[in-house]
Design a protein around this motif. Structure first.
Motif, PDB file in Angstrom:
ATOM      1  N   PHE A 119      34.517  40.266  33.107  1.00 38.22           N
ATOM      2  CA  PHE A 119      33.794  40.720  34.286  1.00 38.22           C
ATOM      3  C   PHE A 119      34.155  39.933  35.548  1.00 38.22           C
ATOM      4  O   PHE A 119      33.562  40.141  36.597  1.00 38.22           O
ATOM      5  CB  PHE A 119      32.284  40.630  34.056  1.00 38.22           C
ATOM      6  N   LYS A 120      35.084  39.018  35.421  1.00 39.21           N
ATOM      7  CA  LYS A 120      35.497  38.252  36.598  1.00 39.21           C
ATOM      8  C   LYS A 120      36.606  39.000  37.323  1.00 39.21           C
ATOM      9  O   LYS A 120      37.494  39.596  36.705  1.00 39.21           O
ATOM     10  CB  LYS A 120      35.949  36.860  36.194  1.00 39.21           C
ATOM     11  N   PHE A 121      36.554  38.995  38.615  1.00 42.70           N
ATOM     12  CA  PHE A 121      37.447  39.785  39.443  1.00 42.70           C
ATOM     13  C   PHE A 121      38.910  39.375  39.278  1.00 42.70           C
ATOM     14  O   PHE A 121      39.808  40.201  39.357  1.00 42.70           O
ATOM     15  CB  PHE A 121      37.023  39.665  40.914  1.00 42.70           C
ATOM     16  N   GLU A 122      39.170  38.088  39.045  1.00 33.41           N
ATOM     17  CA  GLU A 122      40.551  37.653  38.957  1.00 33.41           C
ATOM     18  C   GLU A 122      41.250  38.165  37.698  1.00 33.41           C
ATOM     19  O   GLU A 122      42.472  38.128  37.610  1.00 33.41           O
ATOM     20  CB  GLU A 122      40.639  36.120  39.008  1.00 33.41           C
ATOM     21  N   TYR A 123      40.498  38.644  36.703  1.00 35.86           N
ATOM     22  CA  TYR A 123      41.102  39.164  35.468  1.00 35.86           C
ATOM     23  C   TYR A 123      41.250  40.685  35.486  1.00 35.86           C
ATOM     24  O   TYR A 123      41.762  41.266  34.539  1.00 35.86           O
ATOM     25  CB  TYR A 123      40.276  38.755  34.250  1.00 35.86           C
ATOM     26  N   TRP A 124      40.773  41.341  36.517  1.00 37.49           N
ATOM     27  CA  TRP A 124      40.787  42.815  36.510  1.00 37.49           C
ATOM     28  C   TRP A 124      42.203  43.388  36.571  1.00 37.49           C
ATOM     29  O   TRP A 124      42.488  44.441  36.006  1.00 37.49           O
ATOM     30  CB  TRP A 124      39.976  43.337  37.690  1.00 37.49           C
ATOM     31  N   GLY A 125      43.091  42.718  37.246  1.00 40.43           N
ATOM     32  CA  GLY A 125      44.457  43.232  37.344  1.00 40.43           C
ATOM     33  C   GLY A 125      45.111  43.350  35.976  1.00 40.43           C
ATOM     34  O   GLY A 125      45.664  44.397  35.614  1.00 40.43           O
ATOM     35  N   GLY A 126      45.054  42.284  35.175  1.00 45.09           N
ATOM     36  CA  GLY A 126      45.630  42.339  33.822  1.00 45.09           C
ATOM     37  C   GLY A 126      44.928  43.354  32.943  1.00 45.09           C
ATOM     38  O   GLY A 126      45.556  44.087  32.155  1.00 45.09           O
ATOM     39  N   GLN A 127      43.583  43.411  33.098  1.00 45.81           N
ATOM     40  CA  GLN A 127      42.847  44.382  32.287  1.00 45.81           C
ATOM     41  C   GLN A 127      43.239  45.813  32.650  1.00 45.81           C
ATOM     42  O   GLN A 127      43.386  46.675  31.775  1.00 45.81           O
ATOM     43  CB  GLN A 127      41.345  44.171  32.486  1.00 45.81           C
ATOM     44  N   ILE A 128      43.423  46.080  33.931  1.00 40.93           N
ATOM     45  CA  ILE A 128      43.832  47.429  34.352  1.00 40.93           C
ATOM     46  C   ILE A 128      45.214  47.758  33.827  1.00 40.93           C
ATOM     47  O   ILE A 128      45.493  48.867  33.356  1.00 40.93           O
ATOM     48  CB  ILE A 128      43.763  47.544  35.885  1.00 40.93           C
ATOM     49  N   VAL A 129      46.127  46.763  33.881  1.00 44.74           N
ATOM     50  CA  VAL A 129      47.483  47.002  33.349  1.00 44.74           C
ATOM     51  C   VAL A 129      47.425  47.329  31.869  1.00 44.74           C
ATOM     52  O   VAL A 129      48.045  48.291  31.389  1.00 44.74           O
ATOM     53  CB  VAL A 129      48.374  45.781  33.622  1.00 44.74           C
ATOM     54  N   TRP A 130      46.668  46.500  31.127  1.00 46.96           N
ATOM     55  CA  TRP A 130      46.543  46.779  29.684  1.00 46.96           C
ATOM     56  C   TRP A 130      45.851  48.124  29.431  1.00 46.96           C
ATOM     57  O   TRP A 130      46.189  48.844  28.477  1.00 46.96           O
ATOM     58  CB  TRP A 130      45.758  45.649  28.996  1.00 46.96           C
ATOM     59  N   LEU A 131      44.886  48.460  30.275  1.00 47.85           N
ATOM     60  CA  LEU A 131      44.211  49.757  30.113  1.00 47.85           C
ATOM     61  C   LEU A 131      45.196  50.901  30.288  1.00 47.85           C
ATOM     62  O   LEU A 131      45.225  51.859  29.482  1.00 47.85           O
ATOM     63  CB  LEU A 131      43.075  49.871  31.129  1.00 47.85           C
TER      64      LEU A 131
END
Length: 204
Positions: free
Chosen positions: A47-59
């Motif tokens: 839920f931290k903003f700095e991890y959203w980029g990697g999560q979106i890529v993996w998604l």
């Protein structure tokens, strides 16, 4: 007692840290920073903003893989199964309709054969009845002719017997009359006279 001397504290070079660093309540500097960072993080990293980029890529990667699997593997297989099932059902329906049509045709043919058999049996019964009536009429006519012939023969025989009886009666009457006349008059009449007298008596 005066000889007692105080030795200066020696440095503890274990693990490259001084004794002061190893004192109670103090740990290595790295450990302190990690503990401080863990204490400051608080909550799930997703839920931290700095991890959203990697999560979106993996998604996107996972979505692309799932989409590829669905589009190239699962959906074609499901479509093929559906098409095979539809083709099987259509073939079964077509075969059932063909069997039903064949059964109806056979039933119609059987009905026609039954009707033909009934018509033939009625025709045979009518022919047999007509033939029996004709044979009966023929035999009846033959029997009537035979009986008529017997009756004619009997009548002819009866007439012959009657004529013979009448002839005998005439002869008896002639003899009787001749005897009576001879008895009464003493004269004997001839047969011609007696017959003439009987004929005249019969004419009267």
């Amino acid at each position: 007692m005066a000889a007692e001397t105080t030795s200066p504290p020696t440095a503890d070079l274990r693990d490259g840290h001084t004794a002061a660093d190893a004192a109670p309540g103090h740990g290595p500097a790295g450990t302190t920073e990690v503990a401080a960072h863990g204490a400051d993080s608080g909550g799930l990293p997703q839920f931290k903003f700095e991890y959203w980029g990697g999560q979106i890529v993996w998604l996107f990667l996972i979505f692309a893989v799932l989409y590829t699997l669905l589009a190239k593997v699962f959906v074609p297989r499901l479509r093929k199964i559906k098409d095979d099932r539809a083709a099987t059902i259509a073939a079964a329906v077509t075969e059932a309709r063909s069997v039903q049509a064949e059964a109806e045709a056979q039933a119609a043919a059987a009905q026609a054969e039954i009707a033909e058999a009934h018509s033939r049996s009625r025709r045979l019964a009518s022919d047999a009845k007509t033939k029996a009536a004709s044979d009966l009429a023929t035999s009846q006519k033959a029997e009537d002719d035979r009986l008529q012939a017997q009756m004619d023969a009997a009548e002819t025989r009866i007439r012959g017997l009657r004529d013979q009886a009448m002839t005998n009666v005439r002869g008896i009457a002639a003899d009787t009359a001749q005897a009576i006349v001879e008895k009464l008059t003493g004269q004997k009449l001839s047969t011609a006279e007696v017959n003439a007298a009987l004929a005249a008596q019969g004419a009267v």
